[in-house]
Every structure is written in structure tokens, then in C-alpha cells.
Write a protein that holds these residues in place. Structure first.
Motif, mmCIF file in Angstrom:
data_model
loop_
_atom_site.group_PDB
_atom_site.id
_atom_site.type_symbol
_atom_site.label_atom_id
_atom_site.label_comp_id
_atom_site.label_asym_id
_atom_site.label_seq_id
_atom_site.Cartn_x
_atom_site.Cartn_y
_atom_site.Cartn_z
ATOM 1 N N LYS A 132 0.207 57.608 35.045
ATOM 2 C CA LYS A 132 -0.368 58.856 34.542
ATOM 3 C C LYS A 132 0.717 59.943 34.444
ATOM 4 C CE LYS A 132 -4.523 61.567 35.578
ATOM 5 N NZ LYS A 132 -4.162 62.839 36.193
ATOM 6 N N GLU A 133 1.524 60.027 35.505
ATOM 7 C CA GLU A 133 2.577 61.062 35.538
ATOM 8 C C GLU A 133 3.575 60.835 34.407
ATOM 9 O OE1 GLU A 133 1.825 59.111 38.361
ATOM 10 O OE2 GLU A 133 0.387 60.669 38.910
ATOM 11 N N GLU A 134 3.911 59.576 34.196
ATOM 12 C CA GLU A 134 4.894 59.277 33.143
ATOM 13 C C GLU A 134 4.331 59.598 31.762
ATOM 14 O OE1 GLU A 134 7.127 55.784 35.726
ATOM 15 O OE2 GLU A 134 5.464 55.254 34.398
ATOM 16 N N ARG A 135 3.033 59.407 31.603
ATOM 17 C CA ARG A 135 2.436 59.768 30.310
ATOM 18 C C ARG A 135 2.408 61.283 30.170
ATOM 19 N NH1 ARG A 135 -0.043 58.430 25.425
ATOM 20 N NH2 ARG A 135 0.779 56.359 25.824
ATOM 21 N N GLU A 136 1.948 61.941 31.227
ATOM 22 C CA GLU A 136 1.791 63.398 31.122
ATOM 23 C C GLU A 136 3.130 64.113 30.937
ATOM 24 O OE1 GLU A 136 -2.480 63.706 33.406
ATOM 25 O OE2 GLU A 136 -0.685 64.307 34.503
ATOM 26 N N SER A 137 4.202 63.515 31.476
ATOM 27 C CA SER A 137 5.503 64.160 31.294
ATOM 28 C C SER A 137 6.227 63.604 30.057
ATOM 29 C CB SER A 137 6.364 63.979 32.543
ATOM 30 O OG SER A 137 6.519 62.596 32.797
ATOM 31 N N ASN A 138 5.447 62.887 29.237
ATOM 32 C CA ASN A 138 5.957 62.393 27.961
ATOM 33 C C ASN A 138 7.153 61.438 28.091
ATOM 34 O OD1 ASN A 138 5.349 62.309 25.293
ATOM 35 N ND2 ASN A 138 6.814 63.918 24.722
ATOM 36 N N GLN A 139 7.172 60.722 29.207
ATOM 37 C CA GLN A 139 8.279 59.772 29.427
ATOM 38 C C GLN A 139 7.856 58.343 29.105
ATOM 39 O OE1 GLN A 139 8.602 61.033 33.645
ATOM 40 N NE2 GLN A 139 10.753 60.529 33.378
ATOM 41 N N TYR A 140 6.635 58.191 28.626
ATOM 42 C CA TYR A 140 6.088 56.836 28.559
ATOM 43 C C TYR A 140 6.885 55.883 27.673
ATOM 44 C CZ TYR A 140 3.652 58.562 24.340
ATOM 45 O OH TYR A 140 3.352 59.106 23.126
ATOM 46 N N LYS A 141 7.443 56.397 26.593
ATOM 47 C CA LYS A 141 8.197 55.492 25.709
ATOM 48 C C LYS A 141 9.475 54.994 26.393
ATOM 49 C CE LYS A 141 6.501 56.586 21.164
ATOM 50 N NZ LYS A 141 6.784 57.183 19.868
ATOM 51 N N ASP A 142 10.123 55.884 27.136
ATOM 52 C CA ASP A 142 11.343 55.466 27.856
ATOM 53 C C ASP A 142 11.002 54.402 28.900
ATOM 54 O OD1 ASP A 142 12.801 57.245 26.446
ATOM 55 O OD2 ASP A 142 12.830 58.800 28.015
ATOM 56 N N VAL A 143 9.885 54.642 29.605
ATOM 57 C CA VAL A 143 9.470 53.696 30.650
ATOM 58 C C VAL A 143 9.188 52.322 30.027
ATOM 59 C CG1 VAL A 143 7.604 53.176 32.296
ATOM 60 C CG2 VAL A 143 8.534 55.496 32.142
ATOM 61 N N ILE A 144 8.452 52.343 28.936
ATOM 62 C CA ILE A 144 8.073 51.084 28.290
ATOM 63 C C ILE A 144 9.319 50.376 27.720
ATOM 64 C CG2 ILE A 144 6.801 50.142 26.300
ATOM 65 C CD1 ILE A 144 4.686 52.404 27.038
ATOM 66 N N ALA A 145 10.207 51.163 27.118
ATOM 67 C CA ALA A 145 11.440 50.569 26.576
ATOM 68 C C ALA A 145 12.242 49.907 27.701
ATOM 69 C CB ALA A 145 12.277 51.633 25.866
ATOM 70 N N ASN A 146 12.325 50.589 28.847
ATOM 71 C CA ASN A 146 13.046 50.034 29.999
ATOM 72 C C ASN A 146 12.398 48.781 30.534
ATOM 73 O OD1 ASN A 146 15.310 51.436 30.603
ATOM 74 N ND2 ASN A 146 14.203 53.089 31.657
ATOM 75 N N GLN A 147 11.073 48.792 30.580
ATOM 76 C CA GLN A 147 10.351 47.621 31.088
ATOM 77 C C GLN A 147 10.569 46.422 30.161
ATOM 78 O OE1 GLN A 147 6.437 49.347 31.428
ATOM 79 N NE2 GLN A 147 6.645 49.631 33.634
ATOM 80 N N ILE A 148 10.580 46.675 28.872
ATOM 81 C CA ILE A 148 10.793 45.566 27.922
ATOM 82 C C ILE A 148 12.210 45.018 28.103
ATOM 83 C CG2 ILE A 148 11.024 44.969 25.464
ATOM 84 C CD1 ILE A 148 8.782 47.019 24.921
ATOM 85 N N LYS A 149 13.159 45.921 28.138
ATOM 86 C CA LYS A 149 14.561 45.508 28.270
ATOM 87 C C LYS A 149 14.797 44.764 29.593
ATOM 88 C CE LYS A 149 18.925 47.591 27.004
ATOM 89 N NZ LYS A 149 19.754 48.239 28.018
ATOM 90 N N GLY A 150 14.188 45.294 30.665
ATOM 91 C CA GLY A 150 14.472 44.740 31.988
ATOM 92 C C GLY A 150 13.606 43.573 32.408
ATOM 93 N N SER A 151 12.347 43.523 31.932
ATOM 94 C CA SER A 151 11.420 42.499 32.438
ATOM 95 C C SER A 151 11.401 41.234 31.590
ATOM 96 C CB SER A 151 9.983 43.024 32.479
ATOM 97 O OG SER A 151 9.903 44.239 33.145
ATOM 98 N N LEU A 152 11.905 41.340 30.362
ATOM 99 C CA LEU A 152 11.866 40.161 29.490
ATOM 100 C C LEU A 152 13.253 39.538 29.433
ATOM 101 C CD1 LEU A 152 9.693 41.506 26.512
ATOM 102 C CD2 LEU A 152 8.946 40.405 28.620
ATOM 103 N N PRO A 153 13.331 38.240 29.701
ATOM 104 C CA PRO A 153 14.647 37.596 29.721
ATOM 105 C C PRO A 153 15.232 37.420 28.318
ATOM 106 C CG PRO A 153 12.908 35.989 30.114
ATOM 107 C CD PRO A 153 12.238 37.315 30.013
ATOM 108 N N GLU A 154 16.467 36.967 28.285
ATOM 109 C CA GLU A 154 17.181 36.785 27.010
ATOM 110 C C GLU A 154 16.423 35.876 26.048
ATOM 111 O OE1 GLU A 154 21.633 35.366 26.194
ATOM 112 O OE2 GLU A 154 21.347 36.585 27.995
ATOM 113 N N GLN A 155 15.874 34.792 26.595
ATOM 114 C CA GLN A 155 15.010 33.917 25.793
ATOM 115 C C GLN A 155 13.594 34.160 26.290
ATOM 116 O OE1 GLN A 155 16.304 31.854 23.490
ATOM 117 N NE2 GLN A 155 18.409 32.357 24.085
ATOM 118 N N PHE A 156 12.726 34.600 25.394
ATOM 119 C CA PHE A 156 11.362 34.888 25.854
ATOM 120 C C PHE A 156 10.351 34.132 25.022
ATOM 121 C CE2 PHE A 156 7.549 37.799 25.771
ATOM 122 C CZ PHE A 156 7.112 37.454 27.037
ATOM 123 N N ASN A 157 9.501 33.389 25.714
ATOM 124 C CA ASN A 157 8.439 32.671 25.019
ATOM 125 C C ASN A 157 7.148 32.943 25.789
ATOM 126 O OD1 ASN A 157 6.920 30.936 23.479
ATOM 127 N ND2 ASN A 157 7.449 29.153 24.726
ATOM 128 N N GLY A 158 6.497 34.040 25.438
ATOM 129 C CA GLY A 158 5.280 34.393 26.163
ATOM 130 C C GLY A 158 4.531 35.509 25.462
#
Ligand SMILES: O=C(CO)COP(=O)(O)O
Length: 249
Positions: A132-158
């Protein structure tokens, strides 16, 4: 696009009696309705083996809610991806916000679990989403971009599930335009990271999905399905989602 996939995350619910009640209702539905939208149930570990015996050779698939990074060994209390595969699971939910919060699961750990799942032949359902805080402070796109970059491996099948933390279990799903904005943002990032393959990754939405809002959610462009919590424990409602998904192609 294919029919939307529906994944039910039972979380830490489902003693034997409740599990049997839900599964009986799902089986009765499958008797009457053939070829419905892909439907996955993710019960707690304790029910996987039992449920698999009942849903084998039906349209339902089985999923789990977490796995360890290692294949086996001295990890007391943990369950490996190979063990999930062994009991018949096809999917595994990883990086759910409840685990990220309670066990401080990092993007790095989620990425390692994703690799472990893929190596065992499971399809990972990797959860991302802002607080909620990340949305309200308008950081949500950065958070999501980071999660995609960091949580998904080089080869992703899912699959990727967008679950804004503030919409989980609240009864109030995110607004459709907010979901649509993030889904297309995720698609952009996936294409940047994986090229052509990034166009094929199903992107799901989760957070207070119910029979009365799912139709509008399915209509969101690029949406590949829904990840459902509370409603997956109410078979009449959950099966309504499955029925509504039939109308989408
Ligand atoms: O966390 C969720 C699914 O993983 C969503 O839960 P609810 O559908 O209960 O909001």
C-alpha cells in the motif's frame, strides 16, 4: 489468447474434511462439464498426495505453495521441488507476498527457487506486487520492475502473478485500470528481458477476485488468468469463476 487460467491458492487452509468437501464439488463439476478453462488447485503440502489421487485424469491440475531451493538434503521441515513433482504437482507458487513478508524472502531467493522448480519440471507461478505504501508513494512501478529483474531467472518458463499486497484478502480488488496499467507494464518488462518468449508468459492478477468482479478482470487486455485465495475455499464461488472463464477465448 487461450482461455484464462484459474489458480486457487488455499494458503494454510484445508483439513481433511474441508479438502474432501472442496474436491468432491470440483469433481462433480468436471463430471458435468468437459473441456473447461485450465484450473489449478494449490492445497497445503499435507493434502497434495491425497488430492492428486482424486484429480488424476480430470481437467484439474495440482500446484503447491512453495518449495526449497535444494533438491534434497539436511533441510529440516522443508519440501523440495522434486518432492512436489513426485506427488504429481505441475505448478508451484513462489514469492507470494505473505512469504516475502513473513520469511523476508528476497528476490534472489525467489529466483533460486524458480530455477529449482524449473529444473524439477514444475511451472513456477512467481508472485510480484507492491505494498500500500509503495503504491501511495508512487513507487509501485520501480518495485515491480525490481521484482521482475530480481525474481525471474535468466531462463524463465512459468507464469507471473501480479498481486498488489493491498488488495489481498481485503474484499476490494484493485481497480481495473490500475490492474491493466501494471499488466501492460509487466509485459513490457518481460519482453525487454526475454524478447519473443516474454510475449508468451501468462500474466495473472490476484487480490480479492470474486464471481462478481472476475468478468471485468478477465476482459483486461493481456491478462492470462487469476490467482485466487479466499474464494478457492468456497467451491460454488470458485466454480463460478471457472464457468465465467469459459466465455473468454
Ligand atoms: O493472495 C492471494 C492469492 O495468492 C489472493 O487472496 P484473496 O483472493 O483472498 O484476496
Amino acid at each position: 489468447m487461450a482461455k484464462p487460467i484459474i489458480i486457487g491458492n488455499w494458503k494454510m487452509n484445508g483439513l481433511s474434511e474441508e479438502a474432501d468437501h472442496i474436491v468432491s464439488a470440483l469433481l462433480a463439476y468436471a463430471e458435468k462439464n468437459k473441456n473447461f478453462a485450465p484450473t489449478v488447485i494449490c492445497p497445503p503440502f499435507t493434502q497434495l498426495y491425497h488430492i492428486q489421487k482424486h484429480i488424476k485424469n480430470t481437467p484439474y491440475a495440482l500446484g503447491a505453495q512453495d518449495c526449497h531451493v535444494a533438491e534434497k538434503g539436511a533441510y529440516t521441515g522443508n519440501i523440495s521441488a522434486a518432492m512436489l513433482k513426485d506427488v504429481g504437482a505441475k505448478y508451484v507458487i513462489l514469492g507470494h507476498s505473505e512469504r516475502r513478508a513473513e520469511y523476508k524472502e528476497s528476490n534472489e531467493l525467489v529466483s533460486q527457487k524458480t530455477i529449482a522448480a524449473q529444473n524439477s519440471g514444475l511451472l513456477p507461478v512467481v508472485c510480484i506486487g507492491e505494498t500500500k505504501e509503495e503504491r501511495e508513494s508512487n513507487q509501485y512501478k520501480d518495485v515491480i520492475a525490481n521484482q521482475i529483474k530480481g525474481s525471474l531467472p535468466e531462463q524463465f518458463n512459468g507464469l507471473v502473478a501480479y498481486e498488489p499486497v493491498w488488495a489481498i484478502g481485503t474484499g476490494a480488488s484493485a481497480k481495473n485500470e490500475d490492474i491493466a496499467e501494471v499488466i501492460s507494464f509487466i509485459r513490457e518488462k518481460l519482453v525487454a528481458q526475454y524478447g519473443e518468449n516474454g510475449k508468451k508468459t501468462p500474466i495473472l492478477y490476484g487480490g480479492s477476485v470474486k464471481p462478481n468482479n472476475v468478468k471485468d478482470i478477465f476482459a483486461i487486455s493481456e491478462l492470462g488468468g487469476v490467482l485466487v485465495g479466499g474464494v478457492s475455499l468456497i467451491p460454488e464461488d470458485f466454480l463460478q469463476l471457472v464457468t465465467i472463464a469459459q466465455d473468454f477465448v
